[in-house]
Each structure stands twice: as structure tokens, then as C-alpha cells.
Design a protein around this motif. Structure first.
Motif, PDB file in Angstrom:
ATOM      1  N   ALA A 160       0.840  -1.194   0.000  1.00 48.10           N
ATOM      2  CA  ALA A 160       0.000   0.000   0.000  1.00 48.10           C
ATOM      3  C   ALA A 160       0.875   1.245   0.000  1.00 48.10           C
ATOM      4  CB  ALA A 160      -0.925   0.001   1.213  1.00 48.10           C
ATOM      5  N   GLU A 161       0.382   2.299  -0.621  1.00 46.92           N
ATOM      6  CA  GLU A 161       1.090   3.564  -0.683  1.00 46.92           C
ATOM      7  C   GLU A 161       0.149   4.713  -0.343  1.00 46.92           C
ATOM      8  OE1 GLU A 161       2.798   4.092  -4.527  1.00 46.92           O
ATOM      9  OE2 GLU A 161       4.219   2.414  -4.321  1.00 46.92           O
ATOM     10  N   ILE A 162       0.743   5.832   0.037  1.00 48.80           N
ATOM     11  CA  ILE A 162      -0.011   7.057   0.309  1.00 48.80           C
ATOM     12  C   ILE A 162       0.245   8.054  -0.812  1.00 48.80           C
ATOM     13  CG2 ILE A 162      -0.369   8.980   1.887  1.00 48.80           C
ATOM     14  CD1 ILE A 162       0.775   7.151   4.113  1.00 48.80           C
ATOM     15  N   VAL A 163      -0.820   8.539  -1.419  1.00 48.90           N
ATOM     16  CA  VAL A 163      -0.726   9.640  -2.387  1.00 48.90           C
ATOM     17  C   VAL A 163      -1.177  10.898  -1.653  1.00 48.90           C
ATOM     18  CG1 VAL A 163      -1.512  10.562  -4.585  1.00 48.90           C
ATOM     19  CG2 VAL A 163      -1.194   8.085  -4.315  1.00 48.90           C
ATOM     20  N   HIS A 164      -0.243  11.791  -1.404  1.00 52.49           N
ATOM     21  CA  HIS A 164      -0.550  12.963  -0.593  1.00 52.49           C
ATOM     22  C   HIS A 164      -1.391  13.978  -1.369  1.00 52.49           C
ATOM     23  CE1 HIS A 164       1.888  11.772   2.806  1.00 52.49           C
ATOM     24  NE2 HIS A 164       2.863  11.440   1.978  1.00 52.49           N
ATOM     25  N   ALA A 165      -2.274  14.625  -0.645  1.00 53.99           N
ATOM     26  CA  ALA A 165      -3.134  15.644  -1.255  1.00 53.99           C
ATOM     27  C   ALA A 165      -2.292  16.813  -1.750  1.00 53.99           C
ATOM     28  CB  ALA A 165      -4.156  16.133  -0.230  1.00 53.99           C
ATOM     29  N   ASP A 166      -2.750  17.419  -2.819  1.00 52.81           N
ATOM     30  CA  ASP A 166      -2.055  18.575  -3.394  1.00 52.81           C
ATOM     31  C   ASP A 166      -3.102  19.604  -3.817  1.00 52.81           C
ATOM     32  OD1 ASP A 166      -0.075  20.242  -4.383  1.00 52.81           O
ATOM     33  OD2 ASP A 166       0.028  19.209  -6.325  1.00 52.81           O
ATOM     34  N   PRO A 167      -3.764  20.209  -2.823  1.00 57.69           N
ATOM     35  CA  PRO A 167      -4.846  21.149  -3.171  1.00 57.69           C
ATOM     36  C   PRO A 167      -4.311  22.396  -3.861  1.00 57.69           C
ATOM     37  CG  PRO A 167      -4.359  21.233  -0.824  1.00 57.69           C
ATOM     38  CD  PRO A 167      -3.569  20.080  -1.373  1.00 57.69           C
ATOM     39  N   ASP A 168      -5.171  22.975  -4.682  1.00 53.50           N
ATOM     40  CA  ASP A 168      -4.831  24.204  -5.383  1.00 53.50           C
ATOM     41  C   ASP A 168      -4.518  25.305  -4.362  1.00 53.50           C
ATOM     42  OD1 ASP A 168      -5.527  26.921  -6.608  1.00 53.50           O
ATOM     43  OD2 ASP A 168      -5.624  25.611  -8.370  1.00 53.50           O
ATOM     44  N   PRO A 169      -3.436  26.055  -4.555  1.00 57.59           N
ATOM     45  CA  PRO A 169      -3.099  27.129  -3.609  1.00 57.59           C
ATOM     46  C   PRO A 169      -4.239  28.119  -3.378  1.00 57.59           C
ATOM     47  CG  PRO A 169      -1.265  26.734  -5.092  1.00 57.59           C
ATOM     48  CD  PRO A 169      -2.413  25.909  -5.609  1.00 57.59           C
ATOM     49  N   ALA A 170      -5.048  28.328  -4.399  1.00 56.22           N
ATOM     50  CA  ALA A 170      -6.171  29.251  -4.233  1.00 56.22           C
ATOM     51  C   ALA A 170      -7.188  28.689  -3.243  1.00 56.22           C
ATOM     52  CB  ALA A 170      -6.839  29.513  -5.586  1.00 56.22           C
ATOM     53  N   VAL A 171      -7.369  27.359  -3.272  1.00 50.72           N
ATOM     54  CA  VAL A 171      -8.286  26.730  -2.325  1.00 50.72           C
ATOM     55  C   VAL A 171      -7.726  26.821  -0.911  1.00 50.72           C
ATOM     56  CG1 VAL A 171      -9.382  24.567  -1.649  1.00 50.72           C
ATOM     57  CG2 VAL A 171      -9.213  25.177  -4.073  1.00 50.72           C
ATOM     58  N   VAL A 172      -6.417  26.585  -0.783  1.00 52.40           N
ATOM     59  CA  VAL A 172      -5.771  26.687   0.525  1.00 52.40           C
ATOM     60  C   VAL A 172      -5.949  28.092   1.093  1.00 52.40           C
ATOM     61  CG1 VAL A 172      -3.591  26.544   1.771  1.00 52.40           C
ATOM     62  CG2 VAL A 172      -4.101  24.900  -0.040  1.00 52.40           C
ATOM     63  N   ALA A 173      -5.736  29.091   0.270  1.00 53.18           N
ATOM     64  CA  ALA A 173      -5.882  30.477   0.720  1.00 53.18           C
ATOM     65  C   ALA A 173      -7.324  30.776   1.111  1.00 53.18           C
ATOM     66  CB  ALA A 173      -5.418  31.426  -0.377  1.00 53.18           C
ATOM     67  N   ARG A 174      -8.258  30.240   0.334  1.00 53.88           N
ATOM     68  CA  ARG A 174      -9.675  30.478   0.627  1.00 53.88           C
ATOM     69  C   ARG A 174     -10.066  29.873   1.965  1.00 53.88           C
ATOM     70  NH1 ARG A 174     -14.529  27.441  -2.578  1.00 53.88           N
ATOM     71  NH2 ARG A 174     -16.291  28.297  -1.429  1.00 53.88           N
ATOM     72  N   VAL A 175      -9.610  28.643   2.211  1.00 51.26           N
ATOM     73  CA  VAL A 175      -9.949  27.976   3.473  1.00 51.26           C
ATOM     74  C   VAL A 175      -9.269  28.672   4.648  1.00 51.26           C
ATOM     75  CG1 VAL A 175      -9.716  25.825   4.775  1.00 51.26           C
ATOM     76  CG2 VAL A 175     -10.412  25.753   2.377  1.00 51.26           C
ATOM     77  N   SER A 176      -8.034  29.096   4.455  1.00 55.04           N
ATOM     78  CA  SER A 176      -7.303  29.772   5.531  1.00 55.04           C
ATOM     79  C   SER A 176      -7.967  31.080   5.941  1.00 55.04           C
ATOM     80  CB  SER A 176      -5.860  30.045   5.095  1.00 55.04           C
ATOM     81  OG  SER A 176      -5.181  28.843   4.807  1.00 55.04           O
ATOM     82  N   ALA A 177      -8.712  31.672   5.015  1.00 55.25           N
ATOM     83  CA  ALA A 177      -9.340  32.966   5.283  1.00 55.25           C
ATOM     84  C   ALA A 177     -10.712  32.838   5.935  1.00 55.25           C
ATOM     85  CB  ALA A 177      -9.459  33.756   3.985  1.00 55.25           C
ATOM     86  N   ILE A 178     -11.207  31.616   6.075  1.00 60.82           N
ATOM     87  CA  ILE A 178     -12.530  31.441   6.673  1.00 60.82           C
ATOM     88  C   ILE A 178     -12.494  31.820   8.138  1.00 60.82           C
ATOM     89  CG2 ILE A 178     -14.325  29.751   7.268  1.00 60.82           C
ATOM     90  CD1 ILE A 178     -13.530  28.179   4.801  1.00 60.82           C
ATOM     91  N   ASP A 179     -13.377  32.689   8.529  1.00 63.39           N
ATOM     92  CA  ASP A 179     -13.465  33.104   9.925  1.00 63.39           C
ATOM     93  C   ASP A 179     -13.992  31.967  10.777  1.00 63.39           C
ATOM     94  OD1 ASP A 179     -15.314  34.557  12.213  1.00 63.39           O
ATOM     95  OD2 ASP A 179     -13.466  35.648  11.790  1.00 63.39           O
TER      96      ASP A 179
END
Length: 203
Positions: A160-179
Motif C-alpha cells: 500500500a502507498e499514500i498519495v498525498h493531497a495537493d490542493p490548489d493554492p487558491a483553495v488553501v488560501a480560501r480555506v485559511s481565510a474562513i473566519d
């Protein structure tokens, strides 16, 4: 998402370190995912304090077992936060067959066996993700152990192997900005979820 009642508020407020063992029967079929979830220190402290304040003469072990029952019942209403696929087709799950709840280094660990509704042939097309769709809790493969994902009873040419998530930077920024008082879009957790896959070499 909380462990007893669901919630759709905010981006990650905690995390779970987890391990997965893929259970394979003698016919080389995947039958279940055995999972161990270790709650982060703050979640664990909150849970333990709640258990300590329970009235009555029950032991901590009994209270942990009752907590495990609540967690298992809650997960049943949320697809066990587990999604198994054969290619693009999501597979039906059976349910939690067995579970234990314990304290490990002051952290609550919930371990359980989650069956598939139907055993599936062991193949490279199988994959799985474990996540909270609201991203209230982040799920991370436990990097403190050498093999956080394993196959049990599989032929030697498979692993078994792990494929790490690679979310779009824009999505990361959007989630980080959620109050903290705002809602995260349901399903956002999938974008941050690692994927477990099976790799089998030709014998």
C-alpha cells in the motif's frame, strides 16, 4: 464535525493521526479497513475531562467504552468519514464490526474495523480516503510510525502507498481565510485528504 454531534463550522479546529490496515481474506479479496484514530491533545483533554465529570461509579475504561459507542453511532450517520473506490466507482460500506477506545500517552485513540458491504478483489484499482467533509477535523496519516498504512494477508508482490493531497493554492488560501464563525463549504475536506492506494507487481 464533532465526535458526538455533527457540525459544519469552520476550517480545521483539530486533527486526527490515523493508521489503516487493509484486511485481505484467503481468496485475495479486500474485506475491511482496520483503522486507528488518535485524537489531538486538545480534543483528547476535552474528552477526558468530560468523562471524568460523568456521575456514577463507572471506571474510566467503562466510560471510554461508552464514548466509543457514541463515536461509532455518530460515524454511522456520516458514512464513517471513509470513502473506498474501485476506479471511479464508490463502494458501499458494511459497518463497524468491532471497536476499542483507549488512552495512549494522554490521547484518546479509537480503533475499529470497518467492513465493505461486499469483498473486493485485491487490485490496483482500489483506493480510499478518510476525511471530514466540513474540514472541521483534519485527518493525517500518523508519521510517527514507520508504516501508517499496511496490507494484512496480501501476497508479497502487493503493498500500500499514500498519495498525498495537493490542493490548489487558491483553495488553501480560501480555506485559511474562513473566519472561525463562518461555515466551510461541505466537501472541502476531500480536497485536503490523502489517498491510500494498492500497488501489485506482476509475480
Amino acid at each position: 464535525m464533532s465526535w458526538v454531534t455533527s457540525s459544519a463550522t469552520a476550517h480545521p479546529h483539530g486533527w486526527v493521526d490515523y493508521r489503516v490496515t487493509v484486511m485481505v481474506d484467503d481468496q485475495q479479496r479486500v474485506t475491511a479497513l482496520e483503522q486507528s484514530w488518535k485524537m489531538d491533545p486538545f480534543q483528547s483533554l476535552t474528552m477526558v475531562e468530560g468523562l471524568e465529570n460523568v456521575e456514577g461509579n463507572t471506571s474510566m475504561a467503562q466510560r471510554l467504552d461508552a464514548l466509543g459507542h457514541e463515536i461509532a453511532a455518530n460515524l454511522a450517520t456520516q458514512h464513517y468519514l471513509t470513502h473506498v473506490h474501485d476506479g471511479d466507482r464508490e463502494l458501499a460500506l458494511g459497518g463497524i464490526e468491532d471497536y476499542t477506545t483507549r488512552l495512549d500517552d494522554n490521547r484518546v485513540e479509537f480503533s475499529f474495523v470497518l467492513t465493505l458491504a461486499e469483498p473486493q478483489p485485491l487490485s490496483d484499482s482500489l483506493s480510499w480516503q478518510i476525511y471530514d467533509g466540513t474540514y472541521f477535523i483534519e485527518f493525517l496519516y500518523d508519521d510517527r510510525v514507520e508504516h501508517p498504512i499496511q496490507l494484512l494477508n496480501a501476497p508479497s508482490q502487493c503493498h500500500a502507498e499514500i498519495v498525498h493531497a495537493d490542493p490548489d493554492p487558491a483553495v488553501v488560501a480560501r480555506v485559511s481565510a474562513i473566519d472561525v464563525t463562518d461555515d466551510a463549504p461541505d466537501g472541502i475536506g476531500k480536497l485536503f485528504s490523502d489517498t491510500g492506494v494498492i500497488k501489485c507487481q506482476s509475480p
